[in-house]
Design a protein around this motif. Structure first.
Motif, PDB file in Angstrom:
ATOM      1  N   GLU A   2       6.185  -8.430  13.844  1.00 46.20           N
ATOM      2  CA  GLU A   2       6.981  -8.905  12.715  1.00 46.20           C
ATOM      3  C   GLU A   2       7.430  -7.752  11.818  1.00 46.20           C
ATOM      4  OE1 GLU A   2       3.809 -10.241   9.228  1.00 46.20           O
ATOM      5  OE2 GLU A   2       4.877 -11.742  10.371  1.00 46.20           O
ATOM      6  N   ASN A   3       8.550  -7.937  11.203  1.00 43.38           N
ATOM      7  CA  ASN A   3       9.082  -6.939  10.276  1.00 43.38           C
ATOM      8  C   ASN A   3       8.319  -6.991   8.965  1.00 43.38           C
ATOM      9  OD1 ASN A   3      11.688  -5.784  11.528  1.00 43.38           O
ATOM     10  ND2 ASN A   3      11.776  -7.967  11.960  1.00 43.38           N
ATOM     11  N   CYS A   4       8.241  -5.862   8.310  1.00 47.83           N
ATOM     12  CA  CYS A   4       7.596  -5.826   7.005  1.00 47.83           C
ATOM     13  C   CYS A   4       8.180  -4.701   6.167  1.00 47.83           C
ATOM     14  CB  CYS A   4       6.087  -5.653   7.135  1.00 47.83           C
ATOM     15  SG  CYS A   4       5.564  -4.007   7.640  1.00 47.83           S
ATOM     16  N   VAL A   5       8.021  -4.868   4.871  1.00 43.85           N
ATOM     17  CA  VAL A   5       8.295  -3.803   3.917  1.00 43.85           C
ATOM     18  C   VAL A   5       6.936  -3.212   3.601  1.00 43.85           C
ATOM     19  CG1 VAL A   5       9.096  -3.272   1.584  1.00 43.85           C
ATOM     20  CG2 VAL A   5      10.310  -4.971   2.968  1.00 43.85           C
ATOM     21  N   TYR A   6       6.858  -1.893   3.557  1.00 49.76           N
ATOM     22  CA  TYR A   6       5.581  -1.261   3.229  1.00 49.76           C
ATOM     23  C   TYR A   6       5.795  -0.275   2.095  1.00 49.76           C
ATOM     24  CZ  TYR A   6       7.392   2.622   6.012  1.00 49.76           C
ATOM     25  OH  TYR A   6       8.172   3.642   6.496  1.00 49.76           O
ATOM     26  N   ILE A   7       4.770  -0.141   1.291  1.00 47.29           N
ATOM     27  CA  ILE A   7       4.799   0.820   0.195  1.00 47.29           C
ATOM     28  C   ILE A   7       3.587   1.712   0.344  1.00 47.29           C
ATOM     29  CG2 ILE A   7       4.774   1.150  -2.305  1.00 47.29           C
ATOM     30  CD1 ILE A   7       6.054  -1.661  -2.525  1.00 47.29           C
ATOM     31  N   LEU A   8       3.839   3.002   0.423  1.00 44.67           N
ATOM     32  CA  LEU A   8       2.778   3.995   0.538  1.00 44.67           C
ATOM     33  C   LEU A   8       2.576   4.659  -0.814  1.00 44.67           C
ATOM     34  CD1 LEU A   8       3.894   5.796   3.832  1.00 44.67           C
ATOM     35  CD2 LEU A   8       2.465   3.757   3.596  1.00 44.67           C
ATOM     36  N   PHE A   9       1.364   5.170  -1.027  1.00 42.04           N
ATOM     37  CA  PHE A   9       1.084   5.913  -2.256  1.00 42.04           C
ATOM     38  C   PHE A   9       0.377   7.214  -1.895  1.00 42.04           C
ATOM     39  CE2 PHE A   9      -1.676   7.079  -5.831  1.00 42.04           C
ATOM     40  CZ  PHE A   9      -0.700   7.254  -6.806  1.00 42.04           C
ATOM     41  N   SER A  10       0.795   8.295  -2.538  1.00 41.42           N
ATOM     42  CA  SER A  10       0.154   9.593  -2.364  1.00 41.42           C
ATOM     43  C   SER A  10      -0.520   9.971  -3.681  1.00 41.42           C
ATOM     44  CB  SER A  10       1.180  10.664  -2.005  1.00 41.42           C
ATOM     45  OG  SER A  10       0.615  11.955  -2.170  1.00 41.42           O
ATOM     46  N   PRO A  11      -1.870   9.994  -3.708  1.00 37.44           N
ATOM     47  CA  PRO A  11      -2.567  10.446  -4.924  1.00 37.44           C
ATOM     48  C   PRO A  11      -2.200  11.886  -5.289  1.00 37.44           C
ATOM     49  CG  PRO A  11      -4.092   9.279  -3.489  1.00 37.44           C
ATOM     50  CD  PRO A  11      -2.810   9.474  -2.714  1.00 37.44           C
ATOM     51  N   LYS A  12      -2.008  12.727  -4.262  1.00 39.88           N
ATOM     52  CA  LYS A  12      -1.678  14.134  -4.505  1.00 39.88           C
ATOM     53  C   LYS A  12      -0.359  14.269  -5.268  1.00 39.88           C
ATOM     54  CE  LYS A  12      -2.098  17.194  -1.096  1.00 39.88           C
ATOM     55  NZ  LYS A  12      -1.741  17.939   0.138  1.00 39.88           N
ATOM     56  N   LEU A  13       0.653  13.510  -4.849  1.00 36.38           N
ATOM     57  CA  LEU A  13       1.967  13.562  -5.490  1.00 36.38           C
ATOM     58  C   LEU A  13       2.104  12.565  -6.640  1.00 36.38           C
ATOM     59  CD1 LEU A  13       4.296  13.687  -2.332  1.00 36.38           C
ATOM     60  CD2 LEU A  13       3.521  15.611  -3.736  1.00 36.38           C
ATOM     61  N   ASN A  14       1.182  11.590  -6.678  1.00 32.49           N
ATOM     62  CA  ASN A  14       1.266  10.475  -7.627  1.00 32.49           C
ATOM     63  C   ASN A  14       2.630   9.790  -7.505  1.00 32.49           C
ATOM     64  OD1 ASN A  14       0.282   8.723  -9.590  1.00 32.49           O
ATOM     65  ND2 ASN A  14       1.167   9.924 -11.251  1.00 32.49           N
ATOM     66  N   ARG A  15       3.040   9.546  -6.252  1.00 30.15           N
ATOM     67  CA  ARG A  15       4.346   8.960  -5.953  1.00 30.15           C
ATOM     68  C   ARG A  15       4.202   7.846  -4.931  1.00 30.15           C
ATOM     69  NH1 ARG A  15       9.078  12.263  -6.611  1.00 30.15           N
ATOM     70  NH2 ARG A  15      10.127  10.329  -6.057  1.00 30.15           N
ATOM     71  N   THR A  48      -1.619   3.140   2.548  1.00 31.93           N
ATOM     72  CA  THR A  48      -0.856   1.910   2.394  1.00 31.93           C
ATOM     73  C   THR A  48      -1.247   1.251   1.081  1.00 31.93           C
ATOM     74  OG1 THR A  48      -0.825   1.619   4.793  1.00 31.93           O
ATOM     75  CG2 THR A  48      -0.254  -0.295   3.457  1.00 31.93           C
ATOM     76  N   PHE A  49      -0.281   1.101   0.201  1.00 31.13           N
ATOM     77  CA  PHE A  49      -0.492   0.462  -1.095  1.00 31.13           C
ATOM     78  C   PHE A  49      -0.239  -1.036  -0.985  1.00 31.13           C
ATOM     79  CE2 PHE A  49       1.157  -1.029  -5.211  1.00 31.13           C
ATOM     80  CZ  PHE A  49       0.097  -0.696  -6.036  1.00 31.13           C
ATOM     81  N   LEU A  50       0.819  -1.407  -0.248  1.00 28.91           N
ATOM     82  CA  LEU A  50       1.210  -2.807  -0.145  1.00 28.91           C
ATOM     83  C   LEU A  50       2.009  -3.024   1.125  1.00 28.91           C
ATOM     84  CD1 LEU A  50       1.220  -5.545  -1.705  1.00 28.91           C
ATOM     85  CD2 LEU A  50       3.362  -4.810  -2.744  1.00 28.91           C
ATOM     86  N   GLU A  51       1.798  -4.166   1.739  1.00 36.22           N
ATOM     87  CA  GLU A  51       2.566  -4.564   2.920  1.00 36.22           C
ATOM     88  C   GLU A  51       3.106  -5.960   2.667  1.00 36.22           C
ATOM     89  OE1 GLU A  51       1.948  -5.361   7.703  1.00 36.22           O
ATOM     90  OE2 GLU A  51       0.352  -4.416   6.569  1.00 36.22           O
ATOM     91  N   ILE A  52       4.409  -6.138   2.858  1.00 38.99           N
ATOM     92  CA  ILE A  52       5.056  -7.422   2.621  1.00 38.99           C
ATOM     93  C   ILE A  52       5.636  -7.927   3.941  1.00 38.99           C
ATOM     94  CG2 ILE A  52       6.857  -8.644   1.344  1.00 38.99           C
ATOM     95  CD1 ILE A  52       6.719  -6.303  -0.726  1.00 38.99           C
ATOM     96  N   PRO A  53       4.990  -8.907   4.576  1.00 36.99           N
ATOM     97  CA  PRO A  53       5.541  -9.462   5.821  1.00 36.99           C
ATOM     98  C   PRO A  53       6.870 -10.161   5.547  1.00 36.99           C
ATOM     99  CG  PRO A  53       3.272 -10.200   5.443  1.00 36.99           C
ATOM    100  CD  PRO A  53       3.742  -9.538   4.186  1.00 36.99           C
ATOM    101  N   CYS A  54       7.825  -9.991   6.459  1.00 36.33           N
ATOM    102  CA  CYS A  54       9.151 -10.584   6.306  1.00 36.33           C
ATOM    103  C   CYS A  54       9.511 -11.394   7.543  1.00 36.33           C
ATOM    104  CB  CYS A  54      10.195  -9.489   6.076  1.00 36.33           C
ATOM    105  SG  CYS A  54       9.937  -8.563   4.557  1.00 36.33           S
ATOM    106  N   GLN A  55      10.461 -12.323   7.358  1.00 37.77           N
ATOM    107  CA  GLN A  55      10.868 -13.189   8.467  1.00 37.77           C
ATOM    108  C   GLN A  55      11.819 -12.499   9.437  1.00 37.77           C
ATOM    109  OE1 GLN A  55      12.558 -16.532   6.415  1.00 37.77           O
ATOM    110  NE2 GLN A  55      10.574 -17.509   6.117  1.00 37.77           N
ATOM    111  N   SER A  56      12.524 -11.471   8.963  1.00 36.53           N
ATOM    112  CA  SER A  56      13.507 -10.805   9.815  1.00 36.53           C
ATOM    113  C   SER A  56      13.724  -9.383   9.318  1.00 36.53           C
ATOM    114  CB  SER A  56      14.847 -11.562   9.763  1.00 36.53           C
ATOM    115  OG  SER A  56      15.395 -11.467   8.458  1.00 36.53           O
ATOM    116  N   LYS A  57      14.372  -8.594  10.153  1.00 33.83           N
ATOM    117  CA  LYS A  57      14.709  -7.230   9.743  1.00 33.83           C
ATOM    118  C   LYS A  57      15.690  -7.266   8.575  1.00 33.83           C
ATOM    119  CE  LYS A  57      16.296  -2.754  11.320  1.00 33.83           C
ATOM    120  NZ  LYS A  57      16.550  -1.879  12.432  1.00 33.83           N
TER     121      LYS A  57
END
Length: 95
Positions: A2-15, A48-57
């Motif tokens: 399944e497609n998903c939106v993902y958000i990564l976090f870097s403590p080193k960069l704080n981004r 991985t900070f957050l993963e959002i499952p999606c219905q389609s690309k």
């Protein structure tokens, strides 16, 4: 897969880094081994900070674009803190 939106976090960069994929484990491997010229190549501590499952690309791309347009780490943190925001995004971008 399944497609998903993902958000990564870097403590080193704080981004944060936002992307979409149909294979998160493969995509994480790419980020861990990306060249230093790539944004995620600037750090080696992406988690991985957050993963959002999606219905389609199409839905994943729309939500990814929406999050990037907000340009706000507070908004990203609120996505995790208030899951109803994600629910509203999924309804809004029900492609």
């Amino acid at each position: 897969m399944e497609n998903c939106v993902y958000i990564l976090f870097s403590p080193k960069l704080n981004r944060f880094y936002t992307g979409q994929t149909s294979n998160l484990s493969e995509r994480m491997e790419f980020h861990r081994n990306s060249e230093s010229s790539k944004f995620t190549g600037k750090a080696d501590d992406w988690e991985t900070f957050l993963e959002i499952p999606c219905q389609s690309k199409k839905q994943a791309l729309a939500i990814e674009t929406h999050i990037k347009t907000m340009k706000s780490s507070i908004y990203i943190k609120n996505l995790k803190k208030y899951p109803e925001i994600i629910d509203r995004l999924k309804v809004k971008y029900n492609c």
